[in-house]
Design an enzyme around this catalytic site. Structure first.
Site, PDB file in Angstrom:
ATOM      1  N   ASP A  67      -6.920   1.417  -8.003  1.00 12.63           N
ATOM      2  CA  ASP A  67      -7.288   0.098  -8.613  1.00 12.63           C
ATOM      3  C   ASP A  67      -8.765   0.102  -9.291  1.00 12.63           C
ATOM      4  O   ASP A  67      -9.434   1.096  -9.026  1.00 12.63           O
ATOM      5  CB  ASP A  67      -7.403  -0.885  -7.516  1.00 12.63           C
ATOM      6  CG  ASP A  67      -7.045  -2.512  -8.051  1.00 12.63           C
ATOM      7  OD1 ASP A  67      -7.044  -2.732  -9.124  1.00 12.63           O
ATOM      8  OD2 ASP A  67      -7.024  -3.282  -7.012  1.00 12.63           O
TER       9      ASP A  67
ATOM     10  N   GLU B 157      -1.248 -12.757  -7.848  1.00 17.78           N
ATOM     11  CA  GLU B 157      -2.647 -12.848  -7.169  1.00 17.78           C
ATOM     12  C   GLU B 157      -3.523 -13.987  -7.725  1.00 17.78           C
ATOM     13  O   GLU B 157      -4.275 -14.644  -7.050  1.00 17.78           O
ATOM     14  CB  GLU B 157      -3.314 -11.352  -7.316  1.00 17.78           C
ATOM     15  CG  GLU B 157      -3.844 -11.314  -8.646  1.00 17.78           C
ATOM     16  CD  GLU B 157      -4.421  -9.986  -8.628  1.00 17.78           C
ATOM     17  OE1 GLU B 157      -4.728  -9.190  -7.667  1.00 17.78           O
ATOM     18  OE2 GLU B 157      -5.094  -9.537  -9.767  1.00 17.78           O
TER      19      GLU B 157
ATOM     20  N   GLU C  13       0.241  -2.673 -12.870  1.00 13.64           N
ATOM     21  CA  GLU C  13      -0.218  -4.209 -12.941  1.00 13.64           C
ATOM     22  C   GLU C  13      -0.396  -4.180 -14.409  1.00 13.64           C
ATOM     23  O   GLU C  13       0.527  -4.187 -15.241  1.00 13.64           O
ATOM     24  CB  GLU C  13      -1.542  -4.316 -12.273  1.00 13.64           C
ATOM     25  CG  GLU C  13      -1.653  -6.003 -11.941  1.00 13.64           C
ATOM     26  CD  GLU C  13      -2.925  -6.101 -11.256  1.00 13.64           C
ATOM     27  OE1 GLU C  13      -3.208  -6.936 -10.547  1.00 13.64           O
ATOM     28  OE2 GLU C  13      -3.974  -5.293 -11.401  1.00 13.64           O
TER      29      GLU C  13
ATOM     30  N   GLU D 100      -5.445  -8.684 -18.202  1.00 13.18           N
ATOM     31  CA  GLU D 100      -5.117  -9.924 -17.480  1.00 13.18           C
ATOM     32  C   GLU D 100      -5.413 -11.100 -18.188  1.00 13.18           C
ATOM     33  O   GLU D 100      -5.553 -12.167 -17.459  1.00 13.18           O
ATOM     34  CB  GLU D 100      -5.414  -9.759 -16.092  1.00 13.18           C
ATOM     35  CG  GLU D 100      -4.967  -8.628 -15.115  1.00 13.18           C
ATOM     36  CD  GLU D 100      -5.565  -8.469 -13.647  1.00 13.18           C
ATOM     37  OE1 GLU D 100      -6.373  -9.384 -13.399  1.00 13.18           O
ATOM     38  OE2 GLU D 100      -5.352  -7.305 -13.228  1.00 13.18           O
TER      39      GLU D 100
END
Length: 650
Positions: free
Chosen positions: A403, A458, A452, A165
């Site tokens: 997750d 988010e 993801e 990310e």
């Protein structure tokens, strides 16, 4: 006799002492791979006679000192042309995938070989071996020799503990040094106009590939891998770090195929949206009965902090709130509701939050024909795998969102496969978060719907970095590898100068139409509605008419126009209905949508676009209707951070 023997020896000397060159071209003959074998193995790639990859060395080192690729001796070479069709179980870009390529297979005397494939949209290669027993791979040398004029979108990661990310930075390739590594995909813009996306496919029983620079500023990217974890340390309920590593990247079978090194290559930016090369290179479907695998939309409470209003109960993590989410899903024909963190303890999936009455909610959802997905921490799934998945199946749960893995060393790569296989046995769909990039596992196990591995919506809850500029880049990079759980659908929208991250009442950057366009531009067969049902219901009915009905699987995809990091216009067809999605960065644009992709006849176009004041008030949008034909072109203005959706029906 003596003369004849000398002649044979001379031939053998020439065969082994001088470079042997092999070439294959793509079916359209525009792309060419050249492989040179001498004291090492090097390959290069050109497109339309333009250099893409300069001669780059490849080899594999085992812990016993063997180097597969050092002083190699070719046993045989073989060329093939393959033209197959693939019918994907879950249709992401198209209902039929053409798998057309030319193949070069080189087999060497040291019990290994290399396979190269030349596609119209790129190139790929992989090692294979036939060594008895098990082997330990110390390193695989993967090299991409680029040019001084080349730049790339690079994610600087500090360790192999990453959720993929980090932000992309556009940098000169020759400025990246040995201590700076990035995960994949990496998009390269070459000085000669060619673009290249580097990634991998069929990652199985092996470590994920990262790239790093070199200290000589030679514009070369080389491989680095997380090593096998010997010891681990749990530091939170959801976080396990590697505290001690081996000196090798994989212990695996000595007879196997290794991961594909993938290069999607084009001068046309739209190719990177249309390409499904990663899927083509993956293993085939392993689930016999796939009838239970169903895509759909997902109502989700975490992003919007369960904020309901105009209701007669206290909203939050409780039974009444989840009933309201189920009611909303049923009202609009949405297939799923996701129960995120808080429905159970993070360390125990078998005991639920006493405020969340699971038996009541499961029965209530069944009555409403809505399915439930459950969020889980990966550590807890590992600790309770058999019991938890059996419990979920008994409850009638449709799938799991798992997750915080945040790694892709060999152990975790194998864990992904174990989980989707076990999930399939219990008829559970899977959505991985805190995940590495896709490498095609969804073809092998199509219950793996999405993941993801992207800086998603988010981040608007706590950061100002999730901007339209980044969102327009995603389709050319991360989405090339596979579906993305970006979680679109924000109804509180802001411009650059009035955005503010608010964790429990989040907003998005860019316009309302920009968020709507994500439902067409972004690919995910489990597509989230991130905002509160109360926010959707406070809007005119046409918002939910679009979101509820836009497909998540497509029969055909065409990029009408695109420029990396700037804008994208993509058309997708489901049955006889077309949707066009357009997104721009912070630069306002006037775009032309050419409808020549339509068949003959008359169509009705419903156009959701930025309102005249969207540059000041990002939630401003309008809906127009217009009768159109294939001869028409639609001129549409996109506000800064804007977008549009066009639904075209016969």
């Amino acid at each position: 006799m003596k003369t004849r023997l000398i002649g044979i020896l001379v031939i053998l000397f020439c065969f082994n002492g001088f470079a042997q060159e092999f070439k294959i071209q793509s079916p359209d003959e525009n792309l060419e791979i050249t492989v040179n074998v001498k004291k090492d193995i090097k390959y290069d790639v050109t497109l339309n006679n333009k250099t893409v990859i300069s001669p780059s060395r490849i080899d594999m080192t085992l812990t016993d000192g063997t180097i597969l690729g050092e002083n190699p001796t070719i046993r045989n070479s073989r060329k093939n042309s393959i033209n197959n069709t693939i019918k994907p179980i879950v249709k992401i870009k198209r209902s039929t995938i053409t798998d057309h390529y030319n193949k070069l297979t080189l087999t060497f005397n040291s019990s290994f070989g290399l396979e190269f494939r030349a596609y119209n949209d790129g190139a790929a290669y992989r090692f294979f071996s036939s060594i008895p027993g098990k082997i330990k791979v110390k390193n695989e040398h993967v090299e991409y020799r680029l040019d001084e004029a080349d730049s790339c979108f690079y994610s600087f990661v500090e360790s192999f503990h990453t959720s993929y990310e980090e932000l992309h930075h556009f940098v000169a390739v020759n400025s990246v040094i040995d201590s700076q590594m990035s995960y994949l995909p990496i998009l390269v813009k070459k000085g000669n106009g060619v673009k290249l996306v580097i990634t991998e496919a069929d990652l199985d029983d092996y470590a994920g590939l990262y790239l790093k620079g070199t200290n000589d500023h030679s514009a070369t990217l080389v491989s680095t891998f997380p090593k096998v974890a010997l010891k681990e340390k749990q530091v939170r309920d959801r976080k396990i770090i590697v505290s001690e590593s081996a000196d090798y990247i994989a212990e695996t079978k000595g007879s196997r195929f290794f991961p594909w090194r993938v290069m999607v290559i084009s001068e046309n930016d739209g190719t990177f949206i249309e390409s499904d090369m990663v899927y083509r290179l993956a293993k085939t479907n392993q689930i016999k009965d796939t009838s239970w695998i169903q895509s759909g939309k997902v109502v989700w409470e975490w992003w919007n902090a369960s904020n309901l209003y105009n209701v007669d109960f206290q909203s939050g993590l409780n039974t009444d709130t989840y009933k309201a989410y189920i009611d909303f899903a049923a009202q609009y024909g949405l297939e799923y509701v996701l129960f995120d963190e808080g429905w159970s303890g993070t360390e125990d999936l078998l005991h639920t939050n006493p405020k969340v009455n699971m038996p009541v909610l499961i029965d209530y959802a069944k009555e409403k024909d809505v399915k439930i997905l459950l969020w889980c921490v990966w550590v807890t799934v590992e600790n309770q795998l058999d019991d938890a998945f059996a419990q979920f199946e008994d409850w009638g749960i449709a799938g799991v969102k798992i997750d915080f893995m945040d790694r892709d060393d060999q152990k975790i790569v194998n864990w992904y496969k174990k989980i989707v296989k076990k999930a399939a046995e219990h008829h559970l769909l899977v959505d991985f978060h805190g995940a590495y990039k896709p490498t095609g596992l969804r073809r092998e196990y199509p219950n793996l719907m999405t993941r993801e591995g992207v800086r998603g919506n988010e981040y608007n809850k706590w950061s100002k970095d999730e901007t339209p500029d980044k969102q327009v880049l995603i389709p050319f990079t991360r989405m090339l590898a596979g579906p993305i759980d970006f979680t679109p659908g924000a109804m509180r929208n802001a411009n650059k100068n009035n955005f503010n991250p608010v964790f429990e009442r989040p907003m998005s950057q860019g316009t309302r139409a920009h968020q709507l366009a994500m439902y067409v531009v972004y690919e995910s067969p489990l597509q989230m509605l991130c905002d509160s049902p109360s926010n959707y219901e406070s809007e005119p009915a046409n918002i939910m008419d679009l979101i509820a009905n836009v497909p998540v699987e497509w029969d055909e995809t065409k990029v009408l126009d695109a420029r990396i990091e700037d804008y994208i216009i993509v058309a997708r067809r489901c049955s006889n209905t077309w949707y066009v999605g357009a997104m721009t960065d912070w630069t306002p644009r006037d775009i032309t949508v050419d409808l020549s992709f339509l068949t003959s006849g008359s169509f009705m176009a419903t156009i959701y676009k930025d309102g005249i004041n969207a540059d000041r008030f990002a939630e401003d949008y309008i809906v127009d209707k217009k009768q159109v034909t294939a001869n028409d072109k639609l001129n549409i203005h996109l506000a800064p951070g804007g977008g549009c959706v066009i639904k075209i029906t016969p």
